[in-house]
Design an enzyme around this catalytic site. Structure first.
Site, mmCIF file in Angstrom:
data_model
loop_
_atom_site.group_PDB
_atom_site.id
_atom_site.type_symbol
_atom_site.label_atom_id
_atom_site.label_comp_id
_atom_site.label_asym_id
_atom_site.label_seq_id
_atom_site.Cartn_x
_atom_site.Cartn_y
_atom_site.Cartn_z
ATOM 1 N N CYS A 99 36.802 45.975 36.614
ATOM 2 C CA CYS A 99 36.248 46.348 35.306
ATOM 3 C C CYS A 99 35.283 47.511 35.479
ATOM 4 C CB CYS A 99 35.568 45.145 34.660
ATOM 5 S SG CYS A 99 34.333 44.373 35.709
ATOM 6 N N GLU B 164 39.353 49.177 32.290
ATOM 7 C CA GLU B 164 39.787 48.146 33.237
ATOM 8 C C GLU B 164 40.966 48.719 34.030
ATOM 9 O OE1 GLU B 164 38.343 44.977 32.883
ATOM 10 O OE2 GLU B 164 39.626 43.745 34.160
HETATM 11 C C1 LIG Z 1 35.665 39.725 36.047
HETATM 12 S S1 LIG Z 1 35.566 37.975 36.165
HETATM 13 C C2 LIG Z 1 37.245 37.564 36.469
HETATM 14 C C3 LIG Z 1 37.617 36.149 36.172
HETATM 15 C C4 LIG Z 1 39.131 35.853 36.093
HETATM 16 N N1 LIG Z 1 39.882 36.559 37.092
HETATM 17 C C5 LIG Z 1 39.663 36.167 34.723
HETATM 18 O O1 LIG Z 1 40.276 37.210 34.505
HETATM 19 O O2 LIG Z 1 39.436 35.348 33.806
HETATM 20 C C6 LIG Z 1 34.751 37.789 37.687
HETATM 21 C C7 LIG Z 1 34.572 36.349 38.115
HETATM 22 O O3 LIG Z 1 33.925 36.371 39.392
HETATM 23 C C8 LIG Z 1 33.010 35.287 39.462
HETATM 24 N N2 LIG Z 1 32.026 35.661 40.491
HETATM 25 C C9 LIG Z 1 30.935 36.449 40.379
HETATM 26 N N3 LIG Z 1 30.343 36.619 41.566
HETATM 27 C C10 LIG Z 1 31.086 35.918 42.470
HETATM 28 C C11 LIG Z 1 30.974 35.688 43.867
HETATM 29 N N4 LIG Z 1 29.993 36.249 44.592
HETATM 30 N N5 LIG Z 1 31.901 34.929 44.463
HETATM 31 C C12 LIG Z 1 32.916 34.370 43.759
HETATM 32 N N6 LIG Z 1 33.065 34.542 42.414
HETATM 33 C C13 LIG Z 1 32.159 35.305 41.786
HETATM 34 C C14 LIG Z 1 32.485 35.140 38.047
HETATM 35 O O4 LIG Z 1 32.010 33.841 37.808
HETATM 36 C C15 LIG Z 1 33.723 35.485 37.213
HETATM 37 O O5 LIG Z 1 34.444 34.336 36.873
#
Ligand SMILES: C[S@@+](CC[C@H](N)C(=O)[O-])C[C@H]1O[C@@H](n2cnc3c(N)ncnc32)[C@H](O)[C@@H]1O
Length: 334
Positions: free
Chosen positions: A297, A329
């Site tokens: 993103c 995106e």
């Molecule tokens: C851009 S979202 C994508 C979520 C999913 N792929 C979707 O499209 O619905 C990024 C995700 O990464 C998670 N996230 C943030 N930091 C993270 C970390 N250090 N390790 C693992 N997940 C993380 C967030 O909670 C979020 O759900």
């Protein structure tokens, strides 16, 4: 120069591959929208570029339809109005969650008037939040039905988890991925959220191992896996760096006790990180995979990571999720 031309020009320094460009309708596209509440009206939580057009036309029509009724109800009641500072909406396409966020503790009187909103506005589910407090008047989870490839998937989400914000481009992103996919075996997915990509992509892979650090997302994904009767997805709450440590056998986790990691033969890694992009540990982990799918993103951190990953771009789609803003995106096969 507009944002698309600007990014395509920057991208041309990295690849000769021409990106596929997907545009969104200019109105009614947001499946999630956050508003401030001030002086008896909605105010848009303004983006850094401050270039929103008529903000009331951005949310999906199912949200737009109930916004005026909700505002009248709030403005009729001192209890609902007082110390209310934010209203967040999200929609499944028909059902909407409205989260009212306050600078005060919510008491019986608030519950009483919130129940009236729940009963009188069709297709709404009301949640009240304040510091360390949540009051659910209607159901907390909403179910998005994602139609794709002659199948449909039921994906649960709530107001605490990430979900793809553009109602129209979401299914086009999934189609782009499946069209480009070659020789899939097992998939490792990091940053899986509540399964927006995990669930629809599972039918294309033998098995999927999906991780994410938000416990609410993992709980919802586990429930959605059951709802869809899928048996080839395993998901565990692990951060990106924890996933990298576990796969490198540097750390053991009790959360992985019942999972046979040796049984996986990963052909692909899929990452969809927050705006900050990939950690160095995730970059190193990704280097071990033949195929990588990178959903980003933030084009700036995406281009930074491409250099660190030392991989070539095989195909790339640009999705203009937020028309009228500077955001883009990207979905790339590397
Ligand atoms: C851009 S979202 C994508 C979520 C999913 N792929 C979707 O499209 O619905 C990024 C995700 O990464 C998670 N996230 C943030 N930091 C993270 C970390 N250090 N390790 C693992 N997940 C993380 C967030 O909670 C979020 O759900």
């Amino acid at each position: 120069m507009n944002k698309l031309s600007k990014f395509c020009k920057e991208l041309s320094n990295f690849t000769k591959i021409k990106p596929e460009i997907y545009l969104s309708p200019a109105t009614g596209y947001r499946a999630r929208a956050e508003f401030g509440f001030s002086k008896s009206s909605y105010t848009m939580v303004v983006d850094e570029d401050k270039k929103y057009m008529d903000k009331s036309s951005i949310p999906h029509t199912s949200i737009q339809q109930l916004m005026p009724n909700l505002l009248s109800k709030i403005n009729e009641s001192e209890t609902l109005q007082k110390k209310l500072f934010q209203i967040n909406f999200r929609t499944s396409g028909t059902k909407c969650l409205a989260t009212l966020i306050y600078h005060k503790q919510l008491k019986e009187e608030w519950i009483h008037v919130a129940k009236d909103i729940q009963e009188s506005i069709k297709n709404i589910s009301v949640i009240g939040r304040s510091k360390k407090q949540k009051v659910s008047i209607g159901p907390e989870d909403i179910e998005v039905v994602c139609n794709f490839d002659n199948s449909s998937f039921r994906i649960l989400q709530n107001d605490l988890v990430f979900f793809q914000p553009n109602f129209y481009l979401y299914s086009l992103m999934i189609s782009f991925i499946t069209q480009q996919l070659q020789e899939p075996n097992d998939l490792l997915e990091l940053y899986c959220g509540c399964g927006g990509f995990t669930l629809p992509l599972a039918s294309k892979f033998k098995k999927v191992f999906a991780t994410e650090n938000n416990r609410h997302s993992i709980r919802l994904l586990k429930e959605s896996i059951k709802l869809n009767n899928l048996s080839n997805i395993e998901t565990v709450r692990l951060s990106d760096n924890e996933t990298a440590s576990a796969l490198a056998n540097k750390r053991t986790f009790r959360r992985l006790e019942n999972i046979n990691m040796q049984s996986y033969q990963f052909s692909h890694i899929l990452v969809d990180p927050p705006r900050a992009g990939l950690s160095d540990e995730t970059i190193n982990l990704s280097k071990q995979f033949k195929n990588m799918i990178y959903i980003s993103c933030n084009p700036e951190t995406f281009l930074r990571d491409i250099v660190k990953l030392e991989r070539n771009i095989k195909s790339i789609g640009i999705f203009d999720q937020f028309t009228n803003t500077q955001h883009l995106e990207v979905v790339a096969f590397l």
